[in-house]
Design a protein around this motif. Structure first.
Motif, PDB file in Angstrom:
ATOM      1  N   LEU A  15       0.822  -1.216   0.000  1.00 49.03           N
ATOM      2  CA  LEU A  15       0.000   0.000   0.000  1.00 49.03           C
ATOM      3  C   LEU A  15       0.856   1.266   0.000  1.00 49.03           C
ATOM      4  O   LEU A  15       0.406   2.317  -0.436  1.00 49.03           O
ATOM      5  CB  LEU A  15      -0.943   0.010   1.201  1.00 49.03           C
ATOM      6  N   THR A  16       2.092   1.162   0.463  1.00 48.54           N
ATOM      7  CA  THR A  16       2.994   2.310   0.415  1.00 48.54           C
ATOM      8  C   THR A  16       3.335   2.663  -1.031  1.00 48.54           C
ATOM      9  O   THR A  16       3.340   3.839  -1.406  1.00 48.54           O
ATOM     10  CB  THR A  16       4.281   2.012   1.199  1.00 48.54           C
ATOM     11  N   ALA A  17       3.601   1.660  -1.836  1.00 45.50           N
ATOM     12  CA  ALA A  17       3.870   1.906  -3.251  1.00 45.50           C
ATOM     13  C   ALA A  17       2.625   2.454  -3.951  1.00 45.50           C
ATOM     14  O   ALA A  17       2.726   3.359  -4.787  1.00 45.50           O
ATOM     15  CB  ALA A  17       4.337   0.627  -3.931  1.00 45.50           C
ATOM     16  N   LEU A  18       1.466   1.914  -3.585  1.00 44.90           N
ATOM     17  CA  LEU A  18       0.220   2.427  -4.156  1.00 44.90           C
ATOM     18  C   LEU A  18       0.000   3.879  -3.755  1.00 44.90           C
ATOM     19  O   LEU A  18      -0.483   4.692  -4.543  1.00 44.90           O
ATOM     20  CB  LEU A  18      -0.970   1.586  -3.716  1.00 44.90           C
ATOM     21  N   PHE A  19       0.348   4.215  -2.516  1.00 45.87           N
ATOM     22  CA  PHE A  19       0.220   5.586  -2.046  1.00 45.87           C
ATOM     23  C   PHE A  19       1.045   6.526  -2.913  1.00 45.87           C
ATOM     24  O   PHE A  19       0.577   7.594  -3.314  1.00 45.87           O
ATOM     25  CB  PHE A  19       0.660   5.682  -0.582  1.00 45.87           C
ATOM     26  N   LEU A  20       2.278   6.127  -3.217  1.00 42.76           N
ATOM     27  CA  LEU A  20       3.138   6.980  -4.037  1.00 42.76           C
ATOM     28  C   LEU A  20       2.610   7.114  -5.462  1.00 42.76           C
ATOM     29  O   LEU A  20       2.665   8.203  -6.048  1.00 42.76           O
ATOM     30  CB  LEU A  20       4.560   6.434  -4.024  1.00 42.76           C
ATOM     31  N   LEU A  21       2.093   6.024  -6.015  1.00 46.34           N
ATOM     32  CA  LEU A  21       1.515   6.087  -7.365  1.00 46.34           C
ATOM     33  C   LEU A  21       0.281   6.980  -7.407  1.00 46.34           C
ATOM     34  O   LEU A  21       0.109   7.785  -8.325  1.00 46.34           O
ATOM     35  CB  LEU A  21       1.167   4.686  -7.851  1.00 46.34           C
ATOM     36  N   VAL A  22      -0.574   6.836  -6.414  1.00 48.63           N
ATOM     37  CA  VAL A  22      -1.789   7.659  -6.366  1.00 48.63           C
ATOM     38  C   VAL A  22      -1.434   9.112  -6.082  1.00 48.63           C
ATOM     39  O   VAL A  22      -2.114  10.020  -6.563  1.00 48.63           O
ATOM     40  CB  VAL A  22      -2.783   7.090  -5.329  1.00 48.63           C
ATOM     41  N   LEU A  23      -0.381   9.337  -5.329  1.00 49.47           N
ATOM     42  CA  LEU A  23       0.069  10.706  -5.074  1.00 49.47           C
ATOM     43  C   LEU A  23       0.445  11.402  -6.380  1.00 49.47           C
ATOM     44  O   LEU A  23       0.053  12.547  -6.620  1.00 49.47           O
ATOM     45  CB  LEU A  23       1.245  10.690  -4.109  1.00 49.47           C
ATOM     46  N   VAL A  24       1.170  10.714  -7.241  1.00 51.28           N
ATOM     47  CA  VAL A  24       1.567  11.284  -8.539  1.00 51.28           C
ATOM     48  C   VAL A  24       0.342  11.469  -9.435  1.00 51.28           C
ATOM     49  O   VAL A  24       0.167  12.524 -10.063  1.00 51.28           O
ATOM     50  CB  VAL A  24       2.627  10.396  -9.217  1.00 51.28           C
ATOM     51  N   ALA A  25      -0.528  10.459  -9.487  1.00 55.13           N
ATOM     52  CA  ALA A  25      -1.740  10.567 -10.306  1.00 55.13           C
ATOM     53  C   ALA A  25      -2.667  11.656  -9.782  1.00 55.13           C
ATOM     54  O   ALA A  25      -3.275  12.400 -10.562  1.00 55.13           O
ATOM     55  CB  ALA A  25      -2.463   9.225 -10.339  1.00 55.13           C
ATOM     56  N   GLY A  26      -2.782  11.761  -8.471  1.00 52.05           N
ATOM     57  CA  GLY A  26      -3.617  12.802  -7.873  1.00 52.05           C
ATOM     58  C   GLY A  26      -3.078  14.190  -8.138  1.00 52.05           C
ATOM     59  O   GLY A  26      -3.844  15.135  -8.339  1.00 52.05           O
ATOM     60  N   TRP A  27      -1.745  14.317  -8.143  1.00 50.37           N
ATOM     61  CA  TRP A  27      -1.152  15.608  -8.459  1.00 50.37           C
ATOM     62  C   TRP A  27      -1.483  16.007  -9.895  1.00 50.37           C
ATOM     63  O   TRP A  27      -1.822  17.164 -10.171  1.00 50.37           O
ATOM     64  CB  TRP A  27       0.357  15.548  -8.255  1.00 50.37           C
ATOM     65  N   GLY A  28      -1.403  15.043 -10.813  1.00 50.56           N
ATOM     66  CA  GLY A  28      -1.752  15.331 -12.207  1.00 50.56           C
ATOM     67  C   GLY A  28      -3.219  15.702 -12.360  1.00 50.56           C
ATOM     68  O   GLY A  28      -3.561  16.647 -13.087  1.00 50.56           O
ATOM     69  N   LEU A  29      -4.092  14.989 -11.676  1.00 50.29           N
ATOM     70  CA  LEU A  29      -5.520  15.311 -11.714  1.00 50.29           C
ATOM     71  C   LEU A  29      -5.786  16.674 -11.100  1.00 50.29           C
ATOM     72  O   LEU A  29      -6.602  17.444 -11.602  1.00 50.29           O
ATOM     73  CB  LEU A  29      -6.317  14.224 -10.989  1.00 50.29           C
ATOM     74  N   ASP A  30      -5.081  16.994 -10.030  1.00 48.19           N
ATOM     75  CA  ASP A  30      -5.225  18.296  -9.381  1.00 48.19           C
ATOM     76  C   ASP A  30      -4.833  19.422 -10.321  1.00 48.19           C
ATOM     77  O   ASP A  30      -5.514  20.441 -10.403  1.00 48.19           O
ATOM     78  CB  ASP A  30      -4.387  18.328  -8.113  1.00 48.19           C
ATOM     79  N   ARG A  31      -3.720  19.238 -11.018  1.00 49.89           N
ATOM     80  CA  ARG A  31      -3.291  20.269 -11.973  1.00 49.89           C
ATOM     81  C   ARG A  31      -4.308  20.452 -13.098  1.00 49.89           C
ATOM     82  O   ARG A  31      -4.584  21.566 -13.519  1.00 49.89           O
ATOM     83  CB  ARG A  31      -1.923  19.913 -12.567  1.00 49.89           C
ATOM     84  N   LEU A  32      -4.861  19.332 -13.583  1.00 48.80           N
ATOM     85  CA  LEU A  32      -5.855  19.404 -14.646  1.00 48.80           C
ATOM     86  C   LEU A  32      -7.122  20.127 -14.174  1.00 48.80           C
ATOM     87  O   LEU A  32      -7.642  21.005 -14.876  1.00 48.80           O
ATOM     88  CB  LEU A  32      -6.203  17.994 -15.128  1.00 48.80           C
ATOM     89  N   LEU A  33      -7.600  19.778 -12.995  1.00 43.27           N
ATOM     90  CA  LEU A  33      -8.799  20.420 -12.464  1.00 43.27           C
ATOM     91  C   LEU A  33      -8.566  21.897 -12.170  1.00 43.27           C
ATOM     92  O   LEU A  33      -9.475  22.719 -12.335  1.00 43.27           O
ATOM     93  CB  LEU A  33      -9.279  19.690 -11.205  1.00 43.27           C
ATOM     94  N   ALA A  34      -7.360  22.250 -11.745  1.00 43.30           N
ATOM     95  CA  ALA A  34      -7.049  23.662 -11.497  1.00 43.30           C
ATOM     96  C   ALA A  34      -7.010  24.457 -12.800  1.00 43.30           C
ATOM     97  O   ALA A  34      -7.445  25.613 -12.839  1.00 43.30           O
ATOM     98  CB  ALA A  34      -5.718  23.781 -10.768  1.00 43.30           C
ATOM     99  N   GLN A  35      -6.523  23.838 -13.870  1.00 38.20           N
ATOM    100  CA  GLN A  35      -6.450  24.542 -15.152  1.00 38.20           C
ATOM    101  C   GLN A  35      -7.822  24.804 -15.744  1.00 38.20           C
ATOM    102  O   GLN A  35      -8.035  25.841 -16.374  1.00 38.20           O
ATOM    103  CB  GLN A  35      -5.610  23.754 -16.141  1.00 38.20           C
ATOM    104  N   ILE A  36      -8.747  23.884 -15.558  1.00 42.49           N
ATOM    105  CA  ILE A  36     -10.077  24.093 -16.137  1.00 42.49           C
ATOM    106  C   ILE A  36     -10.981  24.919 -15.224  1.00 42.49           C
ATOM    107  O   ILE A  36     -12.104  25.242 -15.595  1.00 42.49           O
ATOM    108  CB  ILE A  36     -10.762  22.757 -16.494  1.00 42.49           C
ATOM    109  N   GLY A  37     -10.499  25.276 -14.037  1.00 43.48           N
ATOM    110  CA  GLY A  37     -11.254  26.142 -13.145  1.00 43.48           C
ATOM    111  C   GLY A  37     -12.284  25.422 -12.296  1.00 43.48           C
ATOM    112  O   GLY A  37     -13.264  26.027 -11.867  1.00 43.48           O
ATOM    113  N   PHE A  38     -12.076  24.159 -12.039  1.00 45.27           N
ATOM    114  CA  PHE A  38     -13.027  23.365 -11.256  1.00 45.27           C
ATOM    115  C   PHE A  38     -13.102  23.839  -9.809  1.00 45.27           C
ATOM    116  O   PHE A  38     -14.164  23.811  -9.192  1.00 45.27           O
ATOM    117  CB  PHE A  38     -12.630  21.889 -11.320  1.00 45.27           C
ATOM    118  N   TYR A  39     -11.992  24.283  -9.258  1.00 39.28           N
ATOM    119  CA  TYR A  39     -11.938  24.645  -7.848  1.00 39.28           C
ATOM    120  C   TYR A  39     -12.629  25.975  -7.541  1.00 39.28           C
ATOM    121  O   TYR A  39     -12.850  26.299  -6.380  1.00 39.28           O
ATOM    122  CB  TYR A  39     -10.490  24.679  -7.369  1.00 39.28           C
ATOM    123  N   ARG A  40     -12.981  26.743  -8.554  1.00 39.30           N
ATOM    124  CA  ARG A  40     -13.728  27.983  -8.321  1.00 39.30           C
ATOM    125  C   ARG A  40     -15.119  27.695  -7.787  1.00 39.30           C
ATOM    126  O   ARG A  40     -15.717  28.525  -7.121  1.00 39.30           O
ATOM    127  CB  ARG A  40     -13.858  28.791  -9.613  1.00 39.30           C
TER     128      ARG A  40
END
Length: 66
Positions: A15-40
């Motif tokens: 689960l530690t390795a999964l945590f690191l993988l999801v951390l990277v994927a979540g960061w990418g999803l976060d950047r995408l959602l921030a670019q399209i203005g979802f967090y507004r």
């Protein structure tokens, strides 16, 4: 999938390795959602980011360990 991963003589849960993988994927999803203005439209953007990460991590862990 093995329950433990050996890395340079250190045994850690898979689960530690999964945590690191999801951390990277979540960061990418976060950047995408921030670019399209979802967090507004969110009441509390940080809480939404944490809950998205929690949902991603839980979904991946359930897929692996069911």
């Amino acid at each position: 999938m093995p329950r433990e991963i050996e890395w340079h003589g250190l045994y850690m849960p898979s689960l530690t390795a999964l945590f690191l993988l999801v951390l990277v994927a979540g960061w990418g999803l976060d950047r995408l959602l921030a670019q399209i203005g979802f967090y507004r439209h969110a009441w509390h953007p940080v809480l939404l980011r944490v809950s998205l990460f929690t949902c991603l991590y839980s979904a991946v862990a359930l897929l692996i360990y069911r």
